[in-house]
Design a protein around this motif. Structure first.
Motif, short mmCIF file in Angstrom:
data_model
loop_
_atom_site.label_atom_id
_atom_site.label_comp_id
_atom_site.label_asym_id
_atom_site.label_seq_id
_atom_site.Cartn_x
_atom_site.Cartn_y
_atom_site.Cartn_z
N LEU A 100 19.18 20.21 10.16
CA LEU A 100 18.19 21.12 9.57
C LEU A 100 18.10 20.96 8.05
N SER A 101 16.93 21.30 7.52
CA SER A 101 16.76 21.36 6.07
C SER A 101 16.77 22.81 5.58
N ALA A 102 16.63 23.78 6.51
CA ALA A 102 16.67 25.20 6.17
C ALA A 102 17.25 25.96 7.37
N VAL A 103 17.90 27.09 7.07
CA VAL A 103 18.50 27.92 8.12
C VAL A 103 17.65 29.18 8.27
N ASN A 104 17.09 29.36 9.46
CA ASN A 104 16.28 30.54 9.74
C ASN A 104 16.78 31.20 11.01
N PHE A 105 16.78 32.53 11.00
CA PHE A 105 17.13 33.30 12.18
C PHE A 105 15.92 34.13 12.59
N LYS A 106 15.48 33.93 13.82
CA LYS A 106 14.33 34.66 14.36
C LYS A 106 14.84 35.80 15.23
N LEU A 107 14.27 36.99 15.03
CA LEU A 107 14.63 38.17 15.80
C LEU A 107 13.91 38.18 17.15
N PRO A 108 14.40 38.97 18.11
CA PRO A 108 13.76 39.01 19.43
C PRO A 108 12.27 39.36 19.41
#
Length: 151
Positions: free
Chosen positions: A13-21
């Motif tokens: 990855l080039s960026a860390v993203n967390f998606k919510l439900p």
């Protein structure tokens, strides 16, 4: 998702993203404030002693809007956490994130983002609960309704 899966994904990855439900994202300026090993030792309602272990990530956001956690920095955090969690690559991940209360989520990866998925409670000893099979919630239902006869 296992800890080893998280490490493998971070390496690409080039960026860390967390998606919510609900499809929204944890704000980009989040911090990983804890990485830990959580052990739950308990007795289920059928009298069976059980132990569960998960690796726990705690996500937190502050007012430092320019902060971005790079994948390599996250990998470094995971590396230094080994002194507490040991070699836990085969353990599942649980993520804590503050909403109206601390939410606990399972974790998946969709090829681009880490996706927080809802966790559900369940009876682990359904055969010992004394609830007739026809009164048990259907597979895939997230709860018993008050008028459903199962609670």
């Amino acid at each position: 998702m296992k800890l080893s899966d998280v490490k493998n994904a971070l390496g690409k990855l080039s960026a860390v993203n967390f998606k919510l439900p609900d499809g929204s994202y944890v704000p980009q300026h989040f911090h990983v404030t804890e990485v830990g090993l959580v052990t739950k030792h308990f007795i289920d309602c059928g009298g069976v002693e059980r132990t569960e272990k998960v690796v726990n990530f705690q996500l937190w956001e502050a007012g430092d809007y320019d902060h971005r956690l790079a994948p390599q920095k996250f990998l470094h955090i995971l590396e230094i956490s080994k002194k507490v969690i040991g070699e836990a690559d085969g353990l599942d991940i649980e993520v804590e994130y503050q909403q109206t209360t601390i939410g606990k989520f399972s974790l998946e990866f969709d090829g681009k983002d880490f996706v927080l998925t809802a966790k559900q409670t369940a009876c682990l000893a359904q055969d010992a609960c004394g609830i007739p099979a026809e009164k048990m919630p259907a597979k895939g239902s997230s709860y018993c309704s008050p008028k459903g006869g199962c609670c």
